[in-house]
Design a protein around this motif. Structure first.
Motif, PDB file in Angstrom:
ATOM      1  N   PHE A 275       2.229 -37.727 -12.888  1.00 15.16           N
ATOM      2  CA  PHE A 275       1.600 -36.013 -13.054  1.00 15.16           C
ATOM      3  C   PHE A 275       3.010 -36.189 -11.250  1.00 15.16           C
ATOM      4  CE2 PHE A 275       1.743 -31.937  -9.305  1.00 15.16           C
ATOM      5  CZ  PHE A 275       2.347 -31.029 -10.508  1.00 15.16           C
ATOM      6  N   VAL A 276       1.982 -36.894 -10.215  1.00 14.33           N
ATOM      7  CA  VAL A 276       2.003 -37.568  -9.179  1.00 14.33           C
ATOM      8  C   VAL A 276       3.905 -37.546  -9.062  1.00 14.33           C
ATOM      9  CG1 VAL A 276       1.625 -37.976  -6.770  1.00 14.33           C
ATOM     10  CG2 VAL A 276      -0.348 -36.948  -8.642  1.00 14.33           C
ATOM     11  N   LEU A 277       3.663 -39.428 -10.164  1.00 17.64           N
ATOM     12  CA  LEU A 277       4.706 -39.792 -10.526  1.00 17.64           C
ATOM     13  C   LEU A 277       5.887 -39.171 -10.662  1.00 17.64           C
ATOM     14  CD1 LEU A 277       3.508 -43.134 -12.881  1.00 17.64           C
ATOM     15  CD2 LEU A 277       4.393 -42.832 -10.019  1.00 17.64           C
ATOM     16  N   ASN A 278       6.237 -38.250 -11.698  1.00 13.38           N
ATOM     17  CA  ASN A 278       7.097 -37.284 -11.278  1.00 13.38           C
ATOM     18  C   ASN A 278       7.202 -36.547 -10.303  1.00 13.38           C
ATOM     19  OD1 ASN A 278       8.092 -38.479 -13.666  1.00 13.38           O
ATOM     20  ND2 ASN A 278       6.556 -37.149 -15.363  1.00 13.38           N
ATOM     21  N   VAL A 279       6.290 -36.169  -9.341  1.00  9.73           N
ATOM     22  CA  VAL A 279       6.545 -35.473  -8.457  1.00  9.73           C
ATOM     23  C   VAL A 279       7.779 -36.034  -6.993  1.00  9.73           C
ATOM     24  CG1 VAL A 279       5.370 -33.835  -5.965  1.00  9.73           C
ATOM     25  CG2 VAL A 279       4.411 -33.681  -8.458  1.00  9.73           C
ATOM     26  N   ILE A 280       7.386 -37.422  -7.339  1.00  8.68           N
ATOM     27  CA  ILE A 280       7.633 -38.025  -6.366  1.00  8.68           C
ATOM     28  C   ILE A 280       8.905 -38.447  -6.920  1.00  8.68           C
ATOM     29  CG2 ILE A 280       8.064 -40.706  -4.931  1.00  8.68           C
ATOM     30  CD1 ILE A 280       4.942 -40.652  -5.151  1.00  8.68           C
ATOM     31  N   GLU A 281       8.928 -38.598  -7.923  1.00  2.00           N
ATOM     32  CA  GLU A 281      10.891 -38.757  -8.498  1.00  2.00           C
ATOM     33  C   GLU A 281      11.831 -37.834  -7.995  1.00  2.00           C
ATOM     34  OE1 GLU A 281      13.344 -41.271 -11.048  1.00  2.00           O
ATOM     35  OE2 GLU A 281      11.372 -41.806  -9.899  1.00  2.00           O
ATOM     36  N   ALA A 282      11.466 -36.481  -8.643  1.00  2.00           N
ATOM     37  CA  ALA A 282      11.728 -35.142  -8.360  1.00  2.00           C
ATOM     38  C   ALA A 282      12.412 -35.124  -6.537  1.00  2.00           C
ATOM     39  CB  ALA A 282      11.112 -34.088  -8.396  1.00  2.00           C
ATOM     40  N   ILE A 283      11.881 -35.279  -5.773  1.00  2.00           N
ATOM     41  CA  ILE A 283      11.743 -35.313  -4.485  1.00  2.00           C
ATOM     42  C   ILE A 283      12.611 -36.314  -4.351  1.00  2.00           C
ATOM     43  CG2 ILE A 283      11.022 -35.774  -1.935  1.00  2.00           C
ATOM     44  CD1 ILE A 283       8.111 -34.636  -2.906  1.00  2.00           C
ATOM     45  N   GLY A 284      12.560 -37.407  -5.260  1.00  2.00           N
ATOM     46  CA  GLY A 284      13.803 -38.237  -4.741  1.00  2.00           C
ATOM     47  C   GLY A 284      15.328 -37.623  -4.820  1.00  2.00           C
ATOM     48  N   VAL A 285      14.877 -36.971  -6.414  1.00  2.00           N
ATOM     49  CA  VAL A 285      16.407 -36.620  -7.004  1.00  2.00           C
ATOM     50  C   VAL A 285      17.332 -35.023  -6.134  1.00  2.00           C
ATOM     51  CG1 VAL A 285      16.702 -34.970  -9.165  1.00  2.00           C
ATOM     52  CG2 VAL A 285      15.422 -37.199  -9.420  1.00  2.00           C
ATOM     53  N   LEU A 286      16.760 -34.351  -5.489  1.00  4.31           N
ATOM     54  CA  LEU A 286      16.929 -33.574  -4.774  1.00  4.31           C
ATOM     55  C   LEU A 286      17.550 -33.977  -3.675  1.00  4.31           C
ATOM     56  CD1 LEU A 286      13.902 -31.295  -4.889  1.00  4.31           C
ATOM     57  CD2 LEU A 286      16.344 -31.005  -6.036  1.00  4.31           C
ATOM     58  N   LEU A 287      16.943 -35.130  -2.844  1.00  2.00           N
ATOM     59  CA  LEU A 287      18.143 -35.603  -2.278  1.00  2.00           C
ATOM     60  C   LEU A 287      19.023 -36.221  -1.665  1.00  2.00           C
ATOM     61  CD1 LEU A 287      14.537 -37.361  -0.384  1.00  2.00           C
ATOM     62  CD2 LEU A 287      15.959 -35.126   0.582  1.00  2.00           C
ATOM     63  N   THR A 288      19.450 -36.588  -3.635  1.00  4.90           N
ATOM     64  CA  THR A 288      20.732 -37.026  -4.212  1.00  4.90           C
ATOM     65  C   THR A 288      21.717 -36.126  -3.425  1.00  4.90           C
ATOM     66  OG1 THR A 288      20.519 -36.447  -6.205  1.00  4.90           O
ATOM     67  CG2 THR A 288      19.780 -38.204  -5.749  1.00  4.90           C
ATOM     68  N   PHE A 289      21.549 -34.809  -2.891  1.00  5.40           N
ATOM     69  CA  PHE A 289      22.575 -33.847  -2.968  1.00  5.40           C
ATOM     70  C   PHE A 289      22.977 -33.467  -1.707  1.00  5.40           C
ATOM     71  CE2 PHE A 289      20.513 -32.837  -7.363  1.00  5.40           C
ATOM     72  CZ  PHE A 289      21.526 -32.164  -8.229  1.00  5.40           C
ATOM     73  N   LYS A 290      24.519 -33.145  -1.196  1.00  6.68           N
ATOM     74  CA  LYS A 290      24.378 -32.928   0.119  1.00  6.68           C
ATOM     75  C   LYS A 290      23.319 -31.416   0.229  1.00  6.68           C
ATOM     76  CE  LYS A 290      28.935 -34.957  -0.180  1.00  6.68           C
ATOM     77  NZ  LYS A 290      30.431 -34.266   0.236  1.00  6.68           N
ATOM     78  N   PRO A 291      23.416 -31.367   1.672  1.00  6.51           N
ATOM     79  CA  PRO A 291      24.000 -32.409   2.705  1.00  6.51           C
ATOM     80  C   PRO A 291      23.162 -33.368   2.639  1.00  6.51           C
ATOM     81  CG  PRO A 291      22.923 -30.756   3.923  1.00  6.51           C
ATOM     82  CD  PRO A 291      23.038 -30.371   2.589  1.00  6.51           C
ATOM     83  N   PHE A 292      22.155 -33.984   2.155  1.00  5.92           N
ATOM     84  CA  PHE A 292      21.262 -34.963   2.601  1.00  5.92           C
ATOM     85  C   PHE A 292      21.884 -36.250   2.557  1.00  5.92           C
ATOM     86  CE2 PHE A 292      18.163 -38.444   2.921  1.00  5.92           C
ATOM     87  CZ  PHE A 292      17.431 -37.861   3.600  1.00  5.92           C
ATOM     88  N   LEU A 293      22.371 -36.642   1.919  1.00  3.83           N
ATOM     89  CA  LEU A 293      22.589 -38.114   0.994  1.00  3.83           C
ATOM     90  C   LEU A 293      24.531 -37.947   1.406  1.00  3.83           C
ATOM     91  CD1 LEU A 293      22.675 -40.726   0.551  1.00  3.83           C
ATOM     92  CD2 LEU A 293      22.508 -40.087  -1.560  1.00  3.83           C
ATOM     93  N   VAL A 294      24.754 -38.620   1.746  1.00  4.84           N
ATOM     94  CA  VAL A 294      26.210 -38.554   2.583  1.00  4.84           C
ATOM     95  C   VAL A 294      26.896 -40.228   2.369  1.00  4.84           C
ATOM     96  CG1 VAL A 294      28.657 -38.307   4.751  1.00  4.84           C
ATOM     97  CG2 VAL A 294      26.521 -36.912   4.126  1.00  4.84           C
ATOM     98  N   GLU A 295      27.900 -40.300   1.353  1.00  5.28           N
ATOM     99  CA  GLU A 295      28.422 -41.395   1.370  1.00  5.28           C
ATOM    100  C   GLU A 295      29.850 -41.505   1.855  1.00  5.28           C
ATOM    101  OE1 GLU A 295      30.473 -43.605  -2.429  1.00  5.28           O
ATOM    102  OE2 GLU A 295      30.299 -41.468  -2.820  1.00  5.28           O
ATOM    103  N   LYS A 296      29.800 -43.171   3.118  1.00  6.87           N
ATOM    104  CA  LYS A 296      30.550 -43.390   3.924  1.00  6.87           C
ATOM    105  C   LYS A 296      31.877 -43.550   3.105  1.00  6.87           C
ATOM    106  CE  LYS A 296      31.495 -46.119   8.014  1.00  6.87           C
ATOM    107  NZ  LYS A 296      31.026 -46.858   8.382  1.00  6.87           N
ATOM    108  N   GLN A 297      32.600 -42.572   3.320  1.00  6.44           N
ATOM    109  CA  GLN A 297      34.192 -43.021   3.089  1.00  6.44           C
ATOM    110  C   GLN A 297      35.344 -43.823   3.741  1.00  6.44           C
ATOM    111  OE1 GLN A 297      34.999 -40.587   0.428  1.00  6.44           O
ATOM    112  NE2 GLN A 297      33.112 -39.963   0.985  1.00  6.44           N
ATOM    113  N   LYS A 298      36.186 -44.548   2.915  1.00  6.96           N
ATOM    114  CA  LYS A 298      36.600 -45.622   3.266  1.00  6.96           C
ATOM    115  C   LYS A 298      38.252 -44.836   4.102  1.00  6.96           C
ATOM    116  CE  LYS A 298      36.825 -47.934  -0.701  1.00  6.96           C
ATOM    117  NZ  LYS A 298      37.252 -48.081  -2.198  1.00  6.96           N
ATOM    118  N   THR A 299      37.920 -45.823   5.234  1.00  2.50           N
ATOM    119  CA  THR A 299      39.397 -45.420   5.946  1.00  2.50           C
ATOM    120  C   THR A 299      40.173 -46.113   6.198  1.00  2.50           C
ATOM    121  OG1 THR A 299      37.699 -46.864   8.238  1.00  2.50           O
ATOM    122  CG2 THR A 299      37.432 -44.633   8.071  1.00  2.50           C
TER     123      THR A 299
END
Length: 418
Positions: free
Chosen positions: A394-418
Protein backbone atom coordinates in the motif's frame (compact mmCIF):
# COMPACT_ATOMS: atom_id res chain seq x y z
CA UNK A 1 24.58 -12.07 4.47
CA UNK A 2 23.18 -9.91 7.27
CA UNK A 3 21.94 -13.03 9.01
CA UNK A 4 25.44 -14.52 8.93
CA UNK A 5 26.92 -11.33 10.43
CA UNK A 6 24.76 -12.02 13.54
CA UNK A 7 24.10 -8.32 14.06
CA UNK A 8 20.29 -8.66 14.08
CA UNK A 9 18.92 -9.87 17.40
CA UNK A 10 15.63 -11.04 15.88
CA UNK A 11 14.75 -12.47 12.48
CA UNK A 12 12.33 -9.60 11.88
CA UNK A 13 15.21 -7.09 12.28
CA UNK A 14 17.32 -8.53 9.46
CA UNK A 15 15.39 -6.43 6.93
CA UNK A 16 16.33 -3.21 8.73
CA UNK A 17 20.07 -3.92 8.65
CA UNK A 18 19.89 -5.10 5.04
CA UNK A 19 18.31 -1.76 4.19
CA UNK A 20 21.23 0.10 5.77
CA UNK A 21 23.71 -1.79 3.57
CA UNK A 22 21.60 -1.04 0.51
CA UNK A 23 21.48 2.66 1.40
CA UNK A 24 25.23 3.02 2.01
CA UNK A 25 26.04 2.93 -1.71
CA UNK A 26 23.47 5.61 -2.52
CA UNK A 27 24.65 7.87 0.29
CA UNK A 28 28.17 7.66 -1.08
CA UNK A 29 27.00 8.43 -4.59
CA UNK A 30 24.88 11.36 -3.41
CA UNK A 31 28.00 12.90 -1.88
CA UNK A 32 29.98 13.13 -5.12
CA UNK A 33 27.64 12.93 -8.14
CA UNK A 34 27.77 16.69 -8.82
CA UNK A 35 31.57 16.56 -8.59
CA UNK A 36 31.82 13.70 -11.08
CA UNK A 37 29.37 15.48 -13.41
CA UNK A 38 31.57 18.60 -13.36
CA UNK A 39 34.67 16.47 -14.02
CA UNK A 40 32.90 14.83 -16.97
CA UNK A 41 31.97 18.25 -18.41
CA UNK A 42 35.52 19.56 -18.06
CA UNK A 43 37.73 16.58 -18.85
CA UNK A 44 35.38 14.28 -20.78
CA UNK A 45 32.93 11.44 -20.25
CA UNK A 46 35.46 8.71 -20.95
CA UNK A 47 37.89 9.26 -18.01
CA UNK A 48 35.03 9.22 -15.49
CA UNK A 49 33.52 6.09 -17.06
CA UNK A 50 36.84 4.21 -17.08
CA UNK A 51 37.72 5.22 -13.50
CA UNK A 52 34.25 4.36 -12.19
CA UNK A 53 34.34 0.93 -13.78
CA UNK A 54 37.65 0.05 -12.09
CA UNK A 55 36.30 1.34 -8.77
CA UNK A 56 33.62 -1.37 -9.07
CA UNK A 57 36.34 -3.99 -9.53
CA UNK A 58 38.13 -3.00 -6.31
CA UNK A 59 35.34 -2.23 -3.87
CA UNK A 60 32.84 -4.84 -5.05
CA UNK A 61 35.54 -7.47 -4.47
CA UNK A 62 36.20 -6.09 -0.98
CA UNK A 63 32.46 -6.17 -0.25
CA UNK A 64 32.43 -9.90 -0.99
CA UNK A 65 35.29 -10.33 1.49
CA UNK A 66 33.46 -8.46 4.29
CA UNK A 67 33.83 -10.14 7.65
CA UNK A 68 31.32 -8.00 9.52
CA UNK A 69 28.45 -5.57 9.07
CA UNK A 70 30.60 -2.44 9.33
CA UNK A 71 33.05 -3.57 6.66
CA UNK A 72 30.11 -4.24 4.36
CA UNK A 73 28.70 -0.76 5.03
CA UNK A 74 32.08 0.91 4.46
CA UNK A 75 32.90 -0.83 1.18
CA UNK A 76 29.44 -0.08 -0.22
CA UNK A 77 29.71 3.59 0.78
CA UNK A 78 33.15 3.96 -0.83
CA UNK A 79 31.92 2.22 -3.96
CA UNK A 80 29.25 4.89 -4.33
CA UNK A 81 31.52 7.75 -3.23
CA UNK A 82 34.20 7.03 -5.85
CA UNK A 83 31.84 5.97 -8.62
CA UNK A 84 30.45 8.63 -10.97
CA UNK A 85 29.35 6.31 -13.77
CA UNK A 86 25.65 6.83 -14.30
CA UNK A 87 25.53 10.57 -15.01
CA UNK A 88 28.32 10.64 -17.62
CA UNK A 89 26.96 7.48 -19.24
CA UNK A 90 23.54 9.11 -19.66
CA UNK A 91 25.21 12.16 -21.19
CA UNK A 92 27.31 9.87 -23.41
CA UNK A 93 24.24 8.07 -24.72
CA UNK A 94 22.49 11.35 -25.47
CA UNK A 95 25.53 12.49 -27.47
CA UNK A 96 26.34 9.28 -29.32
CA UNK A 97 22.77 8.82 -30.63
CA UNK A 98 21.27 11.23 -33.14
CA UNK A 99 17.98 13.01 -32.33
CA UNK A 100 15.69 10.42 -33.91
CA UNK A 101 17.34 7.62 -31.91
CA UNK A 102 17.33 9.30 -28.48
CA UNK A 103 14.60 6.94 -27.19
CA UNK A 104 16.71 3.94 -28.15
CA UNK A 105 19.80 5.48 -26.53
CA UNK A 106 18.10 6.23 -23.21
CA UNK A 107 16.29 2.89 -23.36
CA UNK A 108 19.65 1.15 -23.67
CA UNK A 109 20.95 2.88 -20.53
CA UNK A 110 17.87 2.29 -18.40
CA UNK A 111 17.62 -1.30 -19.62
CA UNK A 112 21.23 -1.94 -18.63
CA UNK A 113 20.55 -0.45 -15.17
CA UNK A 114 17.29 -2.39 -14.79
CA UNK A 115 18.83 -5.69 -15.88
CA UNK A 116 21.72 -5.06 -13.50
CA UNK A 117 19.25 -4.64 -10.63
CA UNK A 118 17.70 -7.97 -11.63
CA UNK A 119 20.70 -10.06 -12.67
CA UNK A 120 22.74 -8.87 -9.66
CA UNK A 121 20.38 -10.37 -7.07
CA UNK A 122 19.93 -13.38 -9.36
CA UNK A 123 23.68 -14.01 -9.35
CA UNK A 124 23.61 -13.63 -5.59
CA UNK A 125 20.86 -16.20 -5.39
CA UNK A 126 22.66 -18.75 -7.54
CA UNK A 127 26.26 -18.21 -6.40
CA UNK A 128 26.09 -17.15 -2.73
CA UNK A 129 27.16 -19.80 -0.20
CA UNK A 130 28.61 -22.07 -2.94
CA UNK A 131 30.23 -24.47 -0.47
CA UNK A 132 26.76 -25.33 0.83
CA UNK A 133 24.98 -25.43 -2.53
CA UNK A 134 27.73 -27.03 -4.60
CA UNK A 135 29.94 -29.01 -2.14
CA UNK A 136 31.37 -31.17 -4.93
CA UNK A 137 32.87 -28.06 -6.56
CA UNK A 138 33.66 -25.74 -3.65
CA UNK A 139 35.29 -26.92 -0.45
CA UNK A 140 34.31 -25.44 2.91
CA UNK A 141 38.01 -24.83 3.55
CA UNK A 142 38.45 -22.82 0.34
CA UNK A 143 38.16 -19.04 0.15
CA UNK A 144 34.59 -19.48 -1.11
CA UNK A 145 33.76 -21.54 1.95
CA UNK A 146 35.29 -18.99 4.36
CA UNK A 147 33.70 -16.06 2.50
CA UNK A 148 30.33 -17.43 1.35
CA UNK A 149 29.32 -14.23 -0.50
CA UNK A 150 32.61 -13.70 -2.34
CA UNK A 151 31.83 -15.74 -5.49
CA UNK A 152 28.98 -13.57 -6.88
CA UNK A 153 30.99 -10.42 -6.08
CA UNK A 154 34.06 -11.87 -7.81
CA UNK A 155 32.03 -12.69 -10.94
CA UNK A 156 30.69 -9.14 -11.11
CA UNK A 157 34.17 -7.69 -10.52
CA UNK A 158 35.67 -9.79 -13.31
CA UNK A 159 32.91 -8.63 -15.63
CA UNK A 160 33.61 -5.03 -14.60
CA UNK A 161 37.33 -5.56 -15.26
CA UNK A 162 36.58 -6.67 -18.82
CA UNK A 163 34.26 -3.68 -19.30
CA UNK A 164 36.87 -1.31 -17.87
CA UNK A 165 39.53 -2.56 -20.27
CA UNK A 166 37.11 -2.31 -23.20
CA UNK A 167 36.25 1.27 -22.16
CA UNK A 168 39.72 2.43 -23.19
CA UNK A 169 38.51 2.13 -26.79
CA UNK A 170 35.44 4.33 -26.27
CA UNK A 171 35.45 7.52 -28.37
CA UNK A 172 35.15 10.75 -26.39
CA UNK A 173 31.89 12.63 -27.02
CA UNK A 174 32.38 15.85 -25.02
CA UNK A 175 31.84 18.88 -27.28
CA UNK A 176 31.25 16.54 -30.20
CA UNK A 177 27.50 16.23 -30.44
CA UNK A 178 25.72 17.91 -33.33
CA UNK A 179 22.25 16.89 -34.48
CA UNK A 180 23.38 17.61 -38.05
CA UNK A 181 26.12 15.00 -37.81
CA UNK A 182 25.80 12.61 -40.76
CA UNK A 183 24.53 9.07 -40.11
CA UNK A 184 27.86 7.53 -41.11
CA UNK A 185 29.77 9.43 -38.38
CA UNK A 186 32.50 7.21 -36.98
CA UNK A 187 35.00 7.11 -34.17
CA UNK A 188 37.34 9.41 -36.11
CA UNK A 189 34.55 11.88 -36.86
CA UNK A 190 33.68 12.09 -33.17
CA UNK A 191 37.27 12.70 -32.15
CA UNK A 192 37.92 15.30 -34.87
CA UNK A 193 34.76 17.25 -34.04
CA UNK A 194 36.16 18.18 -30.62
CA UNK A 195 38.75 20.60 -31.97
CA UNK A 196 36.17 22.31 -34.18
CA UNK A 197 33.56 23.00 -31.50
CA UNK A 198 35.33 23.22 -28.13
CA UNK A 199 36.33 26.92 -28.32
CA UNK A 200 32.91 27.94 -29.64
CA UNK A 201 31.04 26.07 -26.88
CA UNK A 202 33.23 27.45 -24.07
CA UNK A 203 32.66 31.04 -25.21
CA UNK A 204 28.89 30.79 -24.63
CA UNK A 205 27.78 31.53 -21.04
CA UNK A 206 26.17 28.63 -19.19
CA UNK A 207 22.68 28.88 -17.74
CA UNK A 208 21.73 28.35 -14.11
CA UNK A 209 20.53 24.76 -14.11
CA UNK A 210 18.50 25.25 -10.93
CA UNK A 211 16.35 27.81 -12.78
CA UNK A 212 15.72 25.37 -15.63
CA UNK A 213 12.25 24.11 -14.63
CA UNK A 214 11.92 21.46 -17.37
CA UNK A 215 15.13 19.94 -15.97
CA UNK A 216 14.30 20.36 -12.28
CA UNK A 217 10.71 19.06 -12.61
CA UNK A 218 11.93 15.93 -14.38
CA UNK A 219 14.63 15.44 -11.70
CA UNK A 220 12.08 15.75 -8.87
CA UNK A 221 9.83 13.23 -10.59
CA UNK A 222 12.86 11.01 -11.18
CA UNK A 223 13.56 11.11 -7.43
CA UNK A 224 10.02 10.04 -6.54
CA UNK A 225 10.05 7.07 -8.89
CA UNK A 226 13.63 6.16 -7.86
CA UNK A 227 12.53 6.07 -4.23
CA UNK A 228 9.71 3.75 -5.23
CA UNK A 229 11.90 1.49 -7.38
CA UNK A 230 14.64 1.03 -4.79
CA UNK A 231 12.10 0.38 -2.05
CA UNK A 232 10.34 -2.14 -4.31
CA UNK A 233 13.62 -3.90 -5.19
CA UNK A 234 14.53 -4.21 -1.52
CA UNK A 235 11.04 -5.35 -0.48
CA UNK A 236 10.72 -7.88 -3.30
CA UNK A 237 13.89 -9.72 -2.27
CA UNK A 238 12.91 -9.64 1.43
CA UNK A 239 9.31 -10.64 0.75
CA UNK A 240 10.11 -13.61 -1.48
CA UNK A 241 12.51 -15.22 1.02
CA UNK A 242 10.53 -14.42 4.18
CA UNK A 243 8.60 -17.33 5.76
CA UNK A 244 4.97 -18.05 4.90
CA UNK A 245 3.97 -17.25 8.47
CA UNK A 246 5.03 -13.64 7.81
CA UNK A 247 3.17 -13.44 4.50
CA UNK A 248 6.20 -14.19 2.30
CA UNK A 249 6.80 -16.90 -0.29
CA UNK A 250 9.42 -18.96 1.62
CA UNK A 251 11.56 -18.97 -1.53
CA UNK A 252 15.20 -20.02 -1.48
CA UNK A 253 17.83 -17.68 -2.90
CA UNK A 254 17.96 -19.93 -5.98
CA UNK A 255 14.19 -19.58 -6.47
CA UNK A 256 14.50 -15.79 -6.26
CA UNK A 257 17.37 -15.91 -8.74
CA UNK A 258 15.20 -17.77 -11.24
CA UNK A 259 12.38 -15.23 -10.95
CA UNK A 260 14.76 -12.31 -11.41
CA UNK A 261 16.51 -13.96 -14.37
CA UNK A 262 13.19 -14.37 -16.18
CA UNK A 263 12.33 -10.75 -15.39
CA UNK A 264 15.68 -9.62 -16.77
CA UNK A 265 15.11 -11.41 -20.07
CA UNK A 266 11.60 -9.99 -20.39
CA UNK A 267 12.87 -6.50 -19.61
CA UNK A 268 15.58 -6.75 -22.26
CA UNK A 269 13.12 -7.80 -24.96
CA UNK A 270 10.58 -5.12 -24.05
CA UNK A 271 12.95 -2.17 -23.75
CA UNK A 272 14.99 -2.79 -26.88
CA UNK A 273 12.09 -3.71 -29.14
CA UNK A 274 8.79 -2.24 -27.95
CA UNK A 275 9.73 0.87 -25.96
CA UNK A 276 11.41 2.91 -28.75
CA UNK A 277 8.46 2.16 -31.04
CA UNK A 278 5.84 3.24 -28.50
CA UNK A 279 7.81 6.33 -27.44
CA UNK A 280 7.98 7.49 -31.05
CA UNK A 281 4.18 7.78 -31.21
CA UNK A 282 3.09 8.86 -27.72
CA UNK A 283 6.18 10.45 -26.16
CA UNK A 284 8.00 9.82 -22.85
CA UNK A 285 5.52 11.64 -20.59
CA UNK A 286 2.49 9.61 -21.66
CA UNK A 287 4.46 6.37 -21.30
CA UNK A 288 5.57 7.31 -17.78
CA UNK A 289 2.02 8.27 -16.80
CA UNK A 290 0.40 5.09 -18.13
CA UNK A 291 3.15 2.86 -16.71
CA UNK A 292 2.69 4.44 -13.28
CA UNK A 293 -1.06 3.86 -13.33
CA UNK A 294 -0.69 0.22 -14.42
CA UNK A 295 1.91 -0.45 -11.70
CA UNK A 296 -0.64 0.16 -8.94
CA UNK A 297 -2.91 -2.88 -9.58
CA UNK A 298 0.17 -5.06 -10.18
CA UNK A 299 1.56 -4.19 -6.74
CA UNK A 300 -1.86 -4.59 -5.14
CA UNK A 301 -1.92 -8.21 -6.33
CA UNK A 302 1.29 -9.24 -4.54
CA UNK A 303 -0.20 -10.09 -1.10
CA UNK A 304 -2.79 -12.25 -2.88
CA UNK A 305 -0.13 -13.97 -4.98
CA UNK A 306 1.43 -15.08 -1.67
CA UNK A 307 -1.73 -17.11 -1.02
CA UNK A 308 -1.02 -19.32 -4.05
CA UNK A 309 1.22 -22.35 -4.18
CA UNK A 310 2.84 -24.68 -6.68
CA UNK A 311 2.76 -23.93 -10.38
CA UNK A 312 0.10 -21.22 -9.93
CA UNK A 313 2.42 -19.29 -7.61
CA UNK A 314 5.36 -19.67 -9.99
CA UNK A 315 3.41 -18.43 -13.02
CA UNK A 316 1.79 -15.54 -11.14
CA UNK A 317 4.96 -14.20 -9.51
CA UNK A 318 7.00 -14.44 -12.71
CA UNK A 319 4.30 -12.68 -14.73
CA UNK A 320 3.86 -9.93 -12.14
CA UNK A 321 7.63 -9.42 -11.79
CA UNK A 322 8.17 -9.09 -15.55
CA UNK A 323 5.30 -6.59 -15.90
CA UNK A 324 6.33 -4.53 -12.87
CA UNK A 325 9.98 -4.23 -13.92
CA UNK A 326 9.08 -3.35 -17.51
CA UNK A 327 6.73 -0.61 -16.30
CA UNK A 328 9.31 0.80 -13.87
CA UNK A 329 12.08 0.96 -16.44
CA UNK A 330 9.73 2.56 -18.99
CA UNK A 331 9.15 5.42 -16.53
CA UNK A 332 12.86 5.90 -15.83
CA UNK A 333 13.72 5.80 -19.54
CA UNK A 334 11.20 8.55 -20.28
CA UNK A 335 12.64 10.73 -17.52
CA UNK A 336 16.18 10.17 -18.84
CA UNK A 337 15.02 11.51 -22.21
CA UNK A 338 13.34 14.57 -20.67
CA UNK A 339 16.42 15.43 -18.57
CA UNK A 340 18.87 15.28 -21.45
CA UNK A 341 16.57 17.27 -23.74
CA UNK A 342 16.24 20.01 -21.12
CA UNK A 343 19.91 21.11 -21.17
CA UNK A 344 22.60 22.11 -23.59
CA UNK A 345 25.25 19.50 -24.36
CA UNK A 346 27.94 21.52 -22.56
CA UNK A 347 26.08 21.16 -19.24
CA UNK A 348 24.78 17.65 -19.66
CA UNK A 349 27.32 16.13 -17.29
CA UNK A 350 26.54 18.69 -14.58
CA UNK A 351 22.80 18.26 -15.10
CA UNK A 352 23.08 14.49 -14.77
CA UNK A 353 25.29 14.99 -11.73
CA UNK A 354 22.54 17.01 -10.05
CA UNK A 355 20.02 14.33 -11.01
CA UNK A 356 22.27 11.59 -9.62
CA UNK A 357 22.82 13.44 -6.35
CA UNK A 358 19.12 14.04 -5.75
CA UNK A 359 18.16 10.56 -6.92
CA UNK A 360 20.85 8.91 -4.80
CA UNK A 361 19.51 10.60 -1.67
CA UNK A 362 16.06 9.21 -2.39
CA UNK A 363 17.50 5.82 -3.32
CA UNK A 364 19.39 5.80 -0.03
CA UNK A 365 16.12 6.40 1.80
CA UNK A 366 14.45 3.64 -0.24
CA UNK A 367 16.25 0.50 1.00
CA UNK A 368 16.58 1.75 4.59
CA UNK A 369 12.95 2.84 4.74
CA UNK A 370 11.81 -0.35 3.03
CA UNK A 371 13.73 -2.49 5.51
CA UNK A 372 12.21 -0.70 8.48
CA UNK A 373 8.73 -0.81 6.93
CA UNK A 374 9.02 -4.51 6.15
CA UNK A 375 10.19 -5.33 9.69
CA UNK A 376 7.31 -3.31 11.14
CA UNK A 377 4.78 -5.03 8.84
CA UNK A 378 5.89 -8.47 10.04
CA UNK A 379 5.05 -7.43 13.60
CA UNK A 380 1.44 -6.46 12.79
CA UNK A 381 0.11 -9.59 11.11
CA UNK A 382 -3.16 -9.40 13.07
CA UNK A 383 -3.92 -5.72 12.39
CA UNK A 384 -7.50 -4.97 11.36
CA UNK A 385 -6.45 -2.54 8.60
CA UNK A 386 -3.83 -3.55 6.02
CA UNK A 387 -2.32 -6.42 8.02
CA UNK A 388 1.18 -7.70 7.39
CA UNK A 389 2.61 -7.21 3.92
CA UNK A 390 -0.51 -5.46 2.66
CA UNK A 391 0.63 -2.23 4.31
CA UNK A 392 4.02 -2.54 2.59
CA UNK A 393 2.54 -2.68 -0.89
CA UNK A 394 0.00 0.00 0.00
CA UNK A 395 2.82 2.42 0.87
CA UNK A 396 4.57 1.58 -2.40
CA UNK A 397 1.33 2.35 -4.26
CA UNK A 398 0.97 5.70 -2.49
CA UNK A 399 4.46 6.71 -3.66
CA UNK A 400 3.64 5.53 -7.18
CA UNK A 401 0.38 7.51 -7.19
CA UNK A 402 2.22 10.68 -6.12
CA UNK A 403 4.62 10.17 -9.00
CA UNK A 404 1.77 9.78 -11.48
CA UNK A 405 0.14 13.02 -10.27
CA UNK A 406 3.43 14.87 -10.80
CA UNK A 407 3.51 13.87 -14.49
CA UNK A 408 0.75 16.39 -15.22
CA UNK A 409 1.06 20.11 -15.91
CA UNK A 410 1.79 22.57 -14.45
CA UNK A 411 4.35 20.50 -12.52
CA UNK A 412 6.11 18.55 -15.27
CA UNK A 413 7.13 20.67 -18.22
CA UNK A 414 8.83 19.38 -21.37
CA UNK A 415 11.36 21.71 -22.98
CA UNK A 416 10.26 22.66 -26.46
CA UNK A 417 12.64 22.68 -29.39
CA UNK A 418 13.85 26.09 -30.50
Amino acid sequence: MIKDFHIAKREEDISTYAGYVGSAFMLGRASTSVFWGAVADRYGRKPVIVFGTFVVVVFNTLFGLSVNFWMAITTRFLLGFLNGLIGPIKAYAAEIFREEYQALGMSTISTAWGIGLIIGPALGGFLAQPAEKYPDVFSKDSIFGRFPYFLPCLCISLFSLAVGIASFWLPETLHNHDSRMPPQSSYEALEEAASDTKDRNESVPKENLFKNWPLMSSIILYCVFSLHDMAYTEIFSLWTVSPRKFGGLSYSTVDVGEVLSISGFGLLVFQLSLYPLVEKYVGPIVIARVAGVLSIPVLTSYPYIAMLSGIALSVAINFASVIKNALSISIITGLFILQNKAVDQRQRGAANGIAMTAMSIFKAIGPAGAGVLFSWAQKRLDASILPGDQVVFFVLNVIEAIGVLLTFKPFLVEKQKT
